[in-house]
Design an enzyme around this catalytic site. Structure first.
Site, mmCIF file in Angstrom:
data_model
loop_
_atom_site.group_PDB
_atom_site.id
_atom_site.type_symbol
_atom_site.label_atom_id
_atom_site.label_comp_id
_atom_site.label_asym_id
_atom_site.label_seq_id
_atom_site.Cartn_x
_atom_site.Cartn_y
_atom_site.Cartn_z
ATOM 1 C CE LYS A 67 42.814 -15.785 37.377
ATOM 2 N NZ LYS A 67 41.410 -16.117 37.762
ATOM 3 C CB SER A 142 40.063 -12.749 39.227
ATOM 4 O OG SER A 142 39.942 -14.130 38.975
ATOM 5 C CB SER A 166 37.168 -15.311 37.953
ATOM 6 O OG SER A 166 37.143 -14.474 39.085
#
Lengths: 481, 192, 94
Positions: A67, A142, A166
């Protein structure tokens, strides 16, 4: 033999160990797929040869997608934000460093909601990520880029971060496995902060075995993170096929259509509960009396911490600086105006308000007390149950743009995942079926089943998840098409 | 009508540690700008502070010397404000649970002693050298993050002269520290 | 509920410039969210200790041993504006 990209990461490690596959060949195969990504899952993809990582070590060169929120030395680390566009940090996050040290190679950085604020990946400065099951739908957020990449087979596995859901929610919406470890299990050093008391890194993988393997090489005390803890045992490879004697608690507050769970999601949830019973588990309803207030407490505490954590983006030392600022105040206000997207601004405003003079006691101090009550509710529940189980997200993947104009509706997607975050507890989401959204649709979309346990019960959670995974037999093919 | 001055002092004592309060950057003086920085004291994204054990030890010794109550539990807080010498947008300081409470030095009662990190140095540049005429400033983070003990006295002083005398003669904490008042050393604790 | 004046005040505290449209939208959106959040006002939380952190880690300290600092060209490498080996900003007095 099937294509190397069809292998799970654990299978790839074995194939590499037996010499049936070379690390270079595997990397090239994934790099090619990643470079052709049409889901906008990636913010950056490695050159032909891995920039970082060695093929030595237990992970034998298996590539990983990371990420964008993690700092990676010399590689763009932008947190999905225009304010960090093109930023290349001079150091690497501990969690990533550990994985590279264990023999993972850095394949790509994945797109995400800006500063991890979002449940749909639409708050990304570099465009929304698409759900591989249905390109009209969001992948969740997310960590949506990580989830979409793994679901579509563009990466063998990925890491993400989970502050209020997330990892778990995008895993559910993309039909993969997502884990949020116990708070403190994985170092936060080098992970760009959103809400420091909640942020926790974890794996996003094709199956439970991969989640265990990845987590094994992430956990551990880090002298650079004062809140990190030594994991009390090694993360084992899960082997359980039965759930005999396991007691599952289903909280009334976090399940059922009355709580806003879509009928198809609730149906899949109940089906999995029956599967668990067939495997030998007992299932009982229970109460988590304050869980319904989790979302409120979360949307005070997380924005409050964020408003402080994001104060450093001021256009002085790195990142965007707005032009034509002749004085200090306009340098700050214009840089932050241009650099932050609407959701980040909203949360900074919410957090600053909650901490401001005259409102602190009514919002921040109260939310901290709700947090205490939620943690106590869980502690009481775990006297009677091994795990608390819920649907991961109340909905299946929703259409791009359908909730952007209604922040509160978007926030409600975290309803089932936020209580565990507030209590710092480990929780996993595994795919448990497909459901058609209430408004109809051509195809069924993945649903997720959440298993939460006491602090440091990751091995037990992974074992239970492994047993269920085998019995559910989820077909992930729809995401790979 | 005549007024009586009522004076309390807030004294920043720089602790003579080898490294900064929350990172391993060496504390040295007169180095070229920005040669003593790291992700932590530059406030880079993702960096986290880890408190210096020696600074806390020195803080406790100051508290002991002043007869303070040493806190059984003490925590750091963030003091949020925007300024270019403050890289994170907040200073890590102590608020309602300081390291030391109470105490006495000479005739003056001590309110509290807490630990915090120092700000960086802002150098104001202008052709005339006058601050109010300068258009731009540059920030040097070498000093940023230096450990400070903030000693807060009760308002027990009654004249500027008395305050000056108390500060220079009694408030002599060094060389655990480099006192802002540059007082001569009177006691020299050794870290154990 | 939050009104326009409060939104502008909070934006100043947060050093955020908001254009008129953003202010108007913020008033509506933040009010919605705050209305939801305000439900925690109904809970009886008398005597409940606040939780700022779920793990109680005491004395996670660092030994006072110097570590290498970044070379200045790296420290300044991402800065938007550098002058005299420092980070250049508009003067606070300007």
């Amino acid at each position: 033999m099937s294509a190397p990209t069809d292998l799970t990461a654990a299978q790839a490690v074995d194939a590499l160990g037996r010499g049936e596959l070379s690390a270079g060949e595997l990397f090239a195969a994934y790099r090619e797929r990643a470079a052709a990504d049409d889901l906008n899952a990636f913010a950056w993809v490695a050159d032909e040869t891995p920039a970082r990582g060695a093929v030595e070590g237990p992970l034998r060169g298996v590539p990983i997608a990371v990420k964008d929120l993690f700092c990676t030395e010399g590689v763009p680390s932008q947190a999905g934000s225009r304010i960090l566009e093109g930023y290349r940090p001079p150091y690497t996050a501990t969690a990533v460093e550990r994985l590279l040290g264990a023999g993972a190679t850095l394949l790509a950085k994945t797109n995400q909601d800006e500063f991890a604020m979002g449940s749909s990946n639409e708050n990304c400065a570099f465009g929304p990520v698409l759900n591989p099951w249905s390109r009209e739908c969001v992948p969740g957020g997310s960590s949506g880029g990580s989830a979409a990449a793994v679901a579509a087979g563009l990466a063998p596995w990925a890491i993400g971060t989970d502050t209020g859901g997330s990892n778990r929610q995008p895993a559910a919406l993309c039909g993969i496995v997502g884990l949020k470890p116990t708070y403190g299990a994985v170092s936060r050093y080098g992970m760009i902060a959103f809400a420091s008391s909640l942020d926790q890194a974890g794996p996003l993988t094709r199956d439970v075995t991969d989640a265990a393997l990845l987590l094994r090489h992430m956990v551990g005390r880090d002298p650079c993170d004062s809140t990190s803890l030594a994991f009390p045992e090694e993360i084992a490879t899960p082997t359980a096929e039965r759930l005999d004697g396991i007691r599952l608690g289903v909280p009334e507050e976090l399940s059922g259509e009355a709580e806003g769970i879509e009928p198809g999601v609730q149906e899949a949830f109940e089906r999995t509960l029956r599967t668990a019973e067939e495997l030998g588990a007992t299932v009982e309803t229970t109460r988590l009396r304050h869980a319904e207030h989790g979302l409120s407490a979360y949307y005070v505490l997380a924005p409050a911490e964020a408003s402080s954590n994001l104060a450093r983006y001021d256009g002085v030392r790195y990142g965007l600086r707005a032009g034509k600022a002749n004085d200090l105040v306009s340098l700050y206000t214009r840089t932050r105006h241009e650099g932050f997207g609407p959701e980040v601004k909203r949360r900074i405003m919410l957090g600053t308000f909650a901490l401001s003079s005259g409102y602190y006691d009514a919002y921040y101090a109260r939310a901290q007390k709700v947090r205490t009550k939620i943690a106590q509710d869980f502690a009481t529940a775990f006297e009677r149950f091994d795990f608390i189980v819920t649907p991961t997200a109340p909905t299946v993947a929703f259409g791009l743009g359908t909730k952007v104009a209604d922040p509160l509706a978007m926030y409600l997607n975290d309803y089932c995942t936020v209580p565990m975050s507030l209590a710092g507890l480990p929780a996993i989401s595994i795919p448990n079926g497909l459901a058609v959204p209430p408004q109809g649709g051509q195809v069924g979309l993945p649903t997720g089943f959440q298993i939460a346990g006491p602090a440091f019960s990751e091995n037990a959670i992974l074992d239970a998840a492994h047993a269920l995974e085998g019995a559910i037999g989820f077909d992930a093919g729809g995401g790979r098409a | 009508m005549s007024y009586e001055p009522v004076i309390g002092l807030e004294i920043h004592v720089q602790l003579a540690t080898r490294t900064k309060m929350f990172c391993g950057c060496a504390l040295t003086f007169g180095e070229p700008p920005n040669t003593r920085t790291c992700p932590v004291c530059l406030g880079l994204p993702g960096a986290l502070p880890v408190a210096n054990a020696a600074a806390i030890h020195f803080g406790l010794m100051i508290g002991e010397a002043l007869g303070c109550r040493l806190a059984p539990r003490s925590i750091f807080h963030r003091k949020n404000y925007f300024y270019p010498d403050l890289p994170k947008g907040y200073q890590i300081s102590q608020y309602d649970e300081p390291l030391c409470l109470g105490g006495q030095l000479g005739d003056v009662r001590i309110h509290r002693v807490h630990l915090e990190e120092d700000a960086a140095k802002l150098v104001h540049a202008s052709s005339s050298g006058r601050i109010h005429e300068s258009r731009a400033s540059v920030v040097d983070f070498n000093r940023g993050g230096t450990p400070l003990a903030e000693m807060v006295s009760e308002p027990d002083l009654r004249s500027a002269e008395q305050a000056r005398e108390w500060l220079t003669l009694r408030c002599a904490v060094t060389p655990t520290s480099r006192c802002a008042a540059r007082a001569p050393p009177s006691w020299a604790p050794r870290p154990s | 509920m939050i009104d326009r004046e409060q939104v502008l005040h909070v934006a100043r505290l947060a050093r955020l410039e908001l254009d008129d449209q953003e202010v108007a939208r913020m008033v509506g959106e933040l009010s919605d969210v705050l209305d939801h959040i305000e439900r925690i006002g109904e809970l009886d939380l008398e005597g409940v200790a606040p939780t700022s952190h779920v793990v109680e880690v005491a004395n996670a300290l660092r030994q006072d041993e110097p570590r290498a600092s970044l070379p200045p060209e790296v420290a300044l490498g991402a800065a938007p504006e550098v002058e005299a080996q420092g980070f250049s900003v508009p003067s606070p007095q300007a």
